[in-house]
Design an enzyme around this catalytic site. Structure first.
Site, PDB file in Angstrom:
ATOM      1  N   HIS A  97       0.808  -1.217   0.000  1.00 27.09           N
ATOM      2  CA  HIS A  97       0.000   0.000   0.000  1.00 27.09           C
ATOM      3  C   HIS A  97       0.847   1.277   0.000  1.00 27.09           C
ATOM      4  O   HIS A  97       0.306   2.377  -0.137  1.00 27.09           O
ATOM      5  CB  HIS A  97      -0.997  -0.006   1.162  1.00 27.09           C
ATOM      6  CG  HIS A  97      -2.322   0.587   0.799  1.00 27.09           C
ATOM      7  ND1 HIS A  97      -3.491   0.290   1.463  1.00 27.09           N
ATOM      8  CD2 HIS A  97      -2.666   1.472  -0.174  1.00 27.09           C
ATOM      9  CE1 HIS A  97      -4.485   0.978   0.912  1.00 27.09           C
ATOM     10  NE2 HIS A  97      -4.017   1.707  -0.074  1.00 27.09           N
ATOM     11  N   ASP A 119      -9.877  -0.619   3.586  1.00 25.00           N
ATOM     12  CA  ASP A 119      -8.724  -1.301   4.184  1.00 25.00           C
ATOM     13  C   ASP A 119      -9.109  -1.935   5.516  1.00 25.00           C
ATOM     14  O   ASP A 119      -9.915  -1.377   6.257  1.00 25.00           O
ATOM     15  CB  ASP A 119      -7.624  -0.243   4.436  1.00 25.00           C
ATOM     16  CG  ASP A 119      -6.221  -0.809   4.412  1.00 25.00           C
ATOM     17  OD1 ASP A 119      -5.976  -1.797   5.135  1.00 25.00           O
ATOM     18  OD2 ASP A 119      -5.373  -0.256   3.692  1.00 25.00           O
ATOM     19  N   HIS A 121      -6.862  -2.091   7.730  1.00 24.10           N
ATOM     20  CA  HIS A 121      -5.969  -1.353   8.627  1.00 24.10           C
ATOM     21  C   HIS A 121      -6.112   0.146   8.393  1.00 24.10           C
ATOM     22  O   HIS A 121      -6.699   0.569   7.397  1.00 24.10           O
ATOM     23  CB  HIS A 121      -4.511  -1.768   8.360  1.00 24.10           C
ATOM     24  CG  HIS A 121      -4.304  -3.251   8.347  1.00 24.10           C
ATOM     25  ND1 HIS A 121      -4.427  -4.008   7.202  1.00 24.10           N
ATOM     26  CD2 HIS A 121      -4.020  -4.119   9.343  1.00 24.10           C
ATOM     27  CE1 HIS A 121      -4.228  -5.291   7.494  1.00 24.10           C
ATOM     28  NE2 HIS A 121      -3.978  -5.392   8.784  1.00 24.10           N
ATOM     29  N   ASP A 123      -3.372   2.244   8.161  1.00 24.88           N
ATOM     30  CA  ASP A 123      -2.221   2.751   7.401  1.00 24.88           C
ATOM     31  C   ASP A 123      -1.891   4.170   7.814  1.00 24.88           C
ATOM     32  O   ASP A 123      -1.539   5.017   7.003  1.00 24.88           O
ATOM     33  CB  ASP A 123      -2.473   2.655   5.886  1.00 24.88           C
ATOM     34  CG  ASP A 123      -2.593   1.198   5.424  1.00 24.88           C
ATOM     35  OD1 ASP A 123      -2.271   0.291   6.204  1.00 24.88           O
ATOM     36  OD2 ASP A 123      -3.012   0.979   4.273  1.00 24.88           O
ATOM     37  N   HIS A 136       4.631   0.618   4.503  1.00 20.82           N
ATOM     38  CA  HIS A 136       3.287   0.342   3.963  1.00 20.82           C
ATOM     39  C   HIS A 136       2.197   0.490   5.025  1.00 20.82           C
ATOM     40  O   HIS A 136       1.013   0.470   4.683  1.00 20.82           O
ATOM     41  CB  HIS A 136       3.225  -1.034   3.279  1.00 20.82           C
ATOM     42  CG  HIS A 136       3.510  -2.188   4.187  1.00 20.82           C
ATOM     43  ND1 HIS A 136       2.615  -2.644   5.116  1.00 20.82           N
ATOM     44  CD2 HIS A 136       4.607  -2.966   4.309  1.00 20.82           C
ATOM     45  CE1 HIS A 136       3.145  -3.668   5.769  1.00 20.82           C
ATOM     46  NE2 HIS A 136       4.364  -3.879   5.294  1.00 20.82           N
ATOM     47  N   ASP A 226      -7.448  -1.624  -0.764  1.00 24.57           N
ATOM     48  CA  ASP A 226      -6.591  -2.702  -0.257  1.00 24.57           C
ATOM     49  C   ASP A 226      -7.476  -3.941  -0.211  1.00 24.57           C
ATOM     50  O   ASP A 226      -8.519  -3.949   0.460  1.00 24.57           O
ATOM     51  CB  ASP A 226      -6.086  -2.311   1.141  1.00 24.57           C
ATOM     52  CG  ASP A 226      -5.038  -3.264   1.682  1.00 24.57           C
ATOM     53  OD1 ASP A 226      -5.147  -4.480   1.428  1.00 24.57           O
ATOM     54  OD2 ASP A 226      -4.120  -2.786   2.382  1.00 24.57           O
ATOM     55  N   ASP A 228      -7.322  -6.427   1.362  1.00 19.17           N
ATOM     56  CA  ASP A 228      -7.555  -7.006   2.691  1.00 19.17           C
ATOM     57  C   ASP A 228      -8.779  -6.420   3.376  1.00 19.17           C
ATOM     58  O   ASP A 228      -9.147  -6.863   4.464  1.00 19.17           O
ATOM     59  CB  ASP A 228      -6.295  -6.933   3.564  1.00 19.17           C
ATOM     60  CG  ASP A 228      -5.952  -5.548   4.092  1.00 19.17           C
ATOM     61  OD1 ASP A 228      -6.804  -4.656   4.119  1.00 19.17           O
ATOM     62  OD2 ASP A 228      -4.771  -5.384   4.506  1.00 19.17           O
ATOM     63  N   GLU A 271      -2.010  -4.883  -2.518  1.00 13.96           N
ATOM     64  CA  GLU A 271      -1.777  -5.945  -1.540  1.00 13.96           C
ATOM     65  C   GLU A 271      -2.214  -7.333  -2.000  1.00 13.96           C
ATOM     66  O   GLU A 271      -2.356  -8.245  -1.186  1.00 13.96           O
ATOM     67  CB  GLU A 271      -2.397  -5.610  -0.169  1.00 13.96           C
ATOM     68  CG  GLU A 271      -1.828  -4.350   0.485  1.00 13.96           C
ATOM     69  CD  GLU A 271      -0.487  -4.548   1.198  1.00 13.96           C
ATOM     70  OE1 GLU A 271      -0.016  -5.706   1.268  1.00 13.96           O
ATOM     71  OE2 GLU A 271       0.075  -3.538   1.655  1.00 13.96           O
TER      72      GLU A 271
HETATM   73 MN   LIG Z   1      -3.542  -0.920   3.397  1.00  7.49          MN
END
Ligand SMILES: [Mn+2]
Length: 302
Positions: A97, A119, A121, A123, A136, A226, A228, A271
């Site tokens: 990312h 995402d 997360h 980030d 990232h 992302d 994820d 990702e």
């Molecule tokens: Mn990310």
């Protein structure tokens, strides 16, 4: 629409190698043909040059591979800026990312953009908050003006402050934040729609609010996806999987609602990790979501 695909095969996070093969996996899953079938004109610019991490010094343990990442993301930003200036839409394939440091900064160089960051997360770490030193985990903080000045200043015109205003940033699908990272997101004023918000209000309402935030007073929305953000059940091949994510249908609705705005100026797909994937399931999903975000419909809203 005139779409330009570009790959950024960057992979400088230790212990999770493989996302450098993401651009190949997404291309192999038929991105260009799928976009052309929707009636878009599509060019593929190839990949930004990225050195193998084995050939680079990792340097400061709180900002691992800073020099290499800054060089790659500066190149990414130049390319994305030229695509957006030409009135075309960049679709940028990661890589991890950290590519958004270049893509979002390049797209926002001469315009005010909102960002929707899908995402698991945040980030939103900096050298001072990071538990890992992995850059990232820092791109959104840097884009909002927080962190090392070489990351914060990346890719834009000199001395113009943060690339994006935190008031125009919405993070959707989050379910894993570091404590200090969470504090910094609160301080910055970005809006976070965690998976709890998705459960409580539904993805349609969450996206309606996120789009409102990213479009208020801006000249367009940059979407950084992302993979994820999806539950690992649907997207097993990602750098950092976290259980409890978006379903297949929720992710598609989010993408479809973004297309409906007519305001999306650029899209990251990041990702995807083919080493951890199952028969390119996640690469194919990235393509499907890109098509939904760029206009594909079975029928349309009734
Ligand atoms: Mn990310």
């Amino acid at each position: 629409m005139h779409i330009e695909i570009m790959g950024v095969p960057i992979d400088f996070g230790p212990g999770r190698r493989g996302v450098d093969m993401g651009p190949s996996a997404i291309r192999y899953a038929g991105l260009q043909a799928g976009l052309e079938a929707l009636g878009h004109t599509v060019e593929d610019r190839g990949n930004v040059q990225v050195p193998p991490s084995e050939t680079c010094e990792s340097g400061d343990p709180r900002l691992r591979y800073l020099d290499a990442i800054v060089a790659v993301e500066q190149r990414t930003a130049e390319q994305v800026a030229s695509i957006v200036t030409a009135g075309h839409m960049p679709v940028v394939l990661g890589g991890d990312h950290s590519i958004a440091l270049g893509s979002v900064a390049g797209a926002a160089r001469d315009r005010t953009l909102g960002v929707i960051w899908l995402d698991a997360h945040g980030d939103f770490n900096t050298a001072d908050t990071t538990p890992s030193g992995n850059i990232h985990g820092m791109p959104l903080a840097a884009l909002c003006g927080y962190g090392d000045e070489r990351l914060v200043g990346l890719g834009g015109s000199a001395g113009t402050g943060p690339r994006v205003s935190p008031q125009n940033v919405a993070v959707v699908g989050v379910r894993d934040l570091d404590l200090e990272e969470r504090d910094l997101m609160r301080e910055a004023g970005v809006t976070v729609y965690s998976m709890e918000a998705v459960d409580r209000y539904g993805i349609g309402e969450v996206m309606r609010r996120a789009i409102d935030i990213a479009s208020r007073g801006t000249q367009g929305i940059y979407v950084s996806l992302d993979l994820d953000v999806l539950d690992p059940m649907y997207a097993p091949g990602v750098g950092t999987p976290v259980t409890g994510g978006l379903t297949y249908r929720e992710a598609h609705l989010a993408a479809e609602m973004l297309a409906e705005t007519g305001q999306v100026v650029g899209l990251d797909l990041v990702e995807v990790n083919p080493i951890l994937d199952q028969r390119n399931t996640t690469g194919a999903l990235a393509v499907e979501l890109a098509l939904s975000a760029l206009g594909k419909r079975v029928w349309g809203q009734t």
